[in-house]
Design a protein around this motif. Sequence first.
Motif: not given
Length: 285
Positions: A132, A136, A202, A230, A234, A237
């Motif tokens: 993860v 990022e 997430e 995102h 995500d 994630h």
Amino acid sequence: MLNVTPHPANSPGSHDSPHKRLFLHNRALQTSTVLARIEELEAAWIEPLVEDLADRTPPLAGRAEWKERLDGLLVLEREGSPAGSYLAEKATRAQFTHVVKEFALDGLTEAQNFFPAVPRLPIRAQMAVMRVLIDEFGCGNLQQTHSKLYLDLLAELGLPQELESFIDSTGDETYAFLNVFYWLTQRATDVEYFLGALAYLEASIPDAFQVQARACARLGIARGRYYTEHLHIDTFHMREMQTAIKEYEAARGLDATKLWIGARLLSGLIGSAFDAAVERAREVA
Ligand SMILES: [Fe+2]
Ligand SMILES: [Fe+2]
């Protein structure tokens, strides 16, 4: 400590609050004096909050029940909120800009405060959290880091690029959301609180950021990739965080109640921060 230039006392948002002080201490060199202040501020804020949640949370049977509860919370949140609808459908560019400004400290420090949790996890759970974190930080490519995507958005909206510029304008609700991760990763006695909070975050973002993505499309904001990225990443994630939790359980056993308290804690704090940000934005002409 951050180099903060003092604001005139009457400037909007200029305030000295325990939440702002805690954020600055959290970002400072952790001398024993700084740490003592952090512990003092957290004892008056986060500890009672977690105790209260713990009192109101019946024990969970295990990971399967945690997943069920999480899914239920996500379904509820997917329905949206009046603040979300307003931002997506009605906010002016100036109002949207205000919300972007409110979350700048989050965007610009994104994921930095997750690292201290890594050495607290068993190795296989570390790997999932690291996967993860690598995303990022753009897999080491500056142009793809989430904080750089936020800088691009700030630039388009004519907002400053330096973290220090947002210290005096950020609201207490946002500071509380930022500060909770420093506690979760470094001082919460059990790391399950962090795992539960991040697994929730997430998993909630692919729905939550639809609001900002819709606002960007409607307002013709070109550099809204921070949000659309995102929506995509995500979804991976959230799975990695489920893996992290499974691996944690396999290595050490699991207190699923603490996962759930972590999720509820973060859900409450981020919800308050978002609602307060939109409410303040609506005061902007
Ligand atoms: Fe991110
Ligand atoms: Fe993420």
